[in-house]
Enzyme design. Structure first.
Site, PDB file in Angstrom:
ATOM      1  NE  ARG A 153       2.138  -5.509  11.292  1.00 43.86           N
ATOM      2  CZ  ARG A 153       3.301  -5.389  10.652  1.00 43.86           C
ATOM      3  NH1 ARG A 153       4.389  -5.915  11.167  1.00 43.86           N
ATOM      4  NH2 ARG A 153       3.357  -4.740   9.515  1.00 43.86           N
TER       5      ARG A 153
ATOM      6  NE  ARG B 213       7.329  -2.773   6.067  1.00 45.13           N
ATOM      7  CZ  ARG B 213       6.016  -2.572   5.956  1.00 45.13           C
ATOM      8  NH1 ARG B 213       5.501  -2.112   4.848  1.00 45.13           N
ATOM      9  NH2 ARG B 213       5.200  -2.849   6.955  1.00 45.13           N
TER      10      ARG B 213
ATOM     11  CE  LYS C 270      -2.308  -1.167   3.779  1.00 44.83           C
ATOM     12  NZ  LYS C 270      -1.821  -2.501   4.178  1.00 44.83           N
TER      13      LYS C 270
ATOM     14  NE  ARG D 277       6.296  -0.651  10.273  1.00 42.94           N
ATOM     15  CZ  ARG D 277       5.163  -0.711   9.589  1.00 42.94           C
ATOM     16  NH1 ARG D 277       5.080  -0.104   8.432  1.00 42.94           N
ATOM     17  NH2 ARG D 277       4.133  -1.393  10.060  1.00 42.94           N
TER      18      ARG D 277
ATOM     19  NE  ARG E 278      -4.508  -1.823  10.078  1.00 41.95           N
ATOM     20  CZ  ARG E 278      -3.498  -1.273   9.407  1.00 41.95           C
ATOM     21  NH1 ARG E 278      -3.580  -0.038   8.976  1.00 41.95           N
ATOM     22  NH2 ARG E 278      -2.422  -1.978   9.180  1.00 41.95           N
TER      23      ARG E 278
HETATM   24  P1  ADP Z   1       0.984  -2.471   7.988  1.00 39.71           P
HETATM   25  O1  ADP Z   1      -0.303  -2.343   7.245  1.00 39.71           O
HETATM   26  O2  ADP Z   1       2.161  -2.690   7.077  1.00 39.71           O
HETATM   27  O3  ADP Z   1       0.903  -3.454   9.097  1.00 39.71           O
HETATM   28  P2  ADP Z   1       0.704   0.239   9.036  1.00 39.71           P
HETATM   29  O4  ADP Z   1       1.858   1.153   9.003  1.00 39.71           O
HETATM   30  O5  ADP Z   1      -0.462   0.548   8.177  1.00 39.71           O
HETATM   31  O6  ADP Z   1       1.330  -1.162   8.722  1.00 39.71           O
HETATM   32  O7  ADP Z   1       0.159   0.076  10.529  1.00 39.71           O
HETATM   33  C1  ADP Z   1       1.002  -0.287  11.584  1.00 39.71           C
HETATM   34  C2  ADP Z   1       0.193  -0.427  12.879  1.00 39.71           C
HETATM   35  O8  ADP Z   1      -0.446   0.836  13.191  1.00 39.71           O
HETATM   36  C3  ADP Z   1      -0.957  -1.431  12.848  1.00 39.71           C
HETATM   37  O9  ADP Z   1      -0.520  -2.754  13.100  1.00 39.71           O
HETATM   38  C4  ADP Z   1      -1.856  -0.863  13.972  1.00 39.71           C
HETATM   39  O10 ADP Z   1      -1.340  -1.186  15.254  1.00 39.71           O
HETATM   40  C5  ADP Z   1      -1.716   0.647  13.810  1.00 39.71           C
HETATM   41  N1  ADP Z   1      -2.762   1.182  12.925  1.00 39.71           N
HETATM   42  C6  ADP Z   1      -2.568   1.706  11.688  1.00 39.71           C
HETATM   43  N2  ADP Z   1      -3.744   2.082  11.147  1.00 39.71           N
HETATM   44  C7  ADP Z   1      -4.712   1.772  12.049  1.00 39.71           C
HETATM   45  C8  ADP Z   1      -6.134   1.873  12.080  1.00 39.71           C
HETATM   46  N3  ADP Z   1      -6.814   2.401  11.051  1.00 39.71           N
HETATM   47  N4  ADP Z   1      -6.800   1.449  13.180  1.00 39.71           N
HETATM   48  C9  ADP Z   1      -6.143   0.943  14.213  1.00 39.71           C
HETATM   49  N5  ADP Z   1      -4.810   0.787  14.263  1.00 39.71           N
HETATM   50  C10 ADP Z   1      -4.083   1.192  13.195  1.00 39.71           C
END
Ligand code: ADP
Length: 208
Positions: free
Chosen positions: A162, A144, A30, A150, A105
Site C-alpha cells: 500500500r 491498528r 486521515k 482490517r 488517489r
Molecule cells: P489507508 O489509506 O489507511 O490505506 P483506506 O481506508 O483509505 O486506507 O483505503 C483502503 C483501500 O481502499 C486502499 O488500499 C484501496 O484498495 C481502496 N481505496 C480507497 N480509496 C481509493 C481510491 N480513491 N482509489 C482507489 N482505491 C481506493
C-alpha cells in the site's frame, strides 16, 4: 489553542463552501483528523476506504469488486471509484463542504474531481497533506490491525505494498494541487490535538 481559532470554532464563521482533500499515506492519521475537522467545521466526511468497506460488509456488487483489489493493497480502478464518489457527493446537496479522505488517489481521480466540482459550481479549497515517515506508518498500521479487523492492516507485506502504491501512484496528486497553489504540507507526527491545531490553523488562515 489561540483565541482566533477558538472564535472560528465557536461561531463557525467560515461561510463559503469549504472542500478539503485530506492527503497522506496509509496510516498518516486521515481518519482520526477527519473526525475532528468534521465536528469543528461542520463538513461532510467522505472516506472512499470506509465506503468500500461498507459495501464489502453488505456484499454489494461494488463491494465484491473492490475487495479483490483492497485485499492485495492495490487501488480499486479509477472509473469505479470516481463514479462512486460522485454519487456520494450528490447525496448531500446542503453540505457546507466536504472532507475528501482517501480520494483522489490518482491524477485521473484528481482531474475527474475538479471537473465534477466545477460542474456543481464549486471547487477544492485546499489539500492538507500529513507527512509521516515510513517506519512510523508501518508500526501504526500493524497496531491498528490488532483490533480493527482490517485484513489489509495485519500483513506487513500488504502494508508495504500500500505504501509502494501510494509512492508510485498517489503521491503525484500533491503536484496537481501544488500547481494550483492549494497544497499544504503538515507534520503528521505528534499528539492528535497538536496535529489538529496545525490543520485548523491553515484552514482558518486560508479563509480569512
Ligand atoms: P489507508 O489509506 O489507511 O490505506 P483506506 O481506508 O483509505 O486506507 O483505503 C483502503 C483501500 O481502499 C486502499 O488500499 C484501496 O484498495 C481502496 N481505496 C480507497 N480509496 C481509493 C481510491 N480513491 N482509489 C482507489 N482505491 C481506493
Amino acid at each position: 489553542m489561540n483565541v482566533f481559532l477558538q472564535a472560528i470554532i465557536h461561531y463557525n464563521i467560515i461561510d463559503k463552501m469549504l472542500n478539503i482533500v485530506l492527503f497522506g499515506p496509509p496510516g498518516a492519521g486521515k481518519g482520526t483528523q477527519s473526525q475532528k475537522l468534521v465536528d469543528t467545521f461542520k463538513l461532510v466526511h467522505l472516506s472512499t476506504g470506509d465506503i468500500f468497506r461498507y459495501n464489502i460488509k453488505n456484499s454489494t456488487e461494488l463491494g465484491i469488486l473492490a475487495k479483490s483489489f483492497m485485499d492485495k493493497g492495490n487501488l480499486v480502478p479509477d472509473e469505479v471509484t470516481i463514479n462512486m464518489l460522485e454519487a456520494e457527493v450528490l447525496k448531500y446537496p446542503d453540505a457546507k463542504g466536504f472532507i475528501f479522505d482517501g480520494f483522489p488517489r490518482t491524477i485521473a481521480q484528481a482531474e475527474a474531481l475538479d471537473k465534477f466540482l466545477e460542474s456543481n459550481n464549486t471547487s477544492i479549497s485546499l489539500m492538507l497533506a500529513l507527512q509521516v515517515d515510513e517506519e512510523e506508518l508501518i508500526s501504526r498500521l500493524l497496531l491498528r490491525g490488532k483490533d480493527s479487523g482490517r485484513a489489509d492492516d495485519t500483513d506487513e507485506s500488504i502494508i508495504r505494498n500500500r505504501i509502494k502504491v501510494y509512492n508510485e501512484q498517489t503521491a503525484v496528486a500533491a503536484d496537481f494541487y501544488n500547481k494550483q497553489g492549494k497544497f499544504h504540507s503538515i507534520n503528521g507526527v505528534g499528539s492528535i490535538d497538536d496535529i489538529f491545531e496545525r490543520l485548523s490553523s491553515i484552514i482558518v488562515e486560508k479563509n480569512r
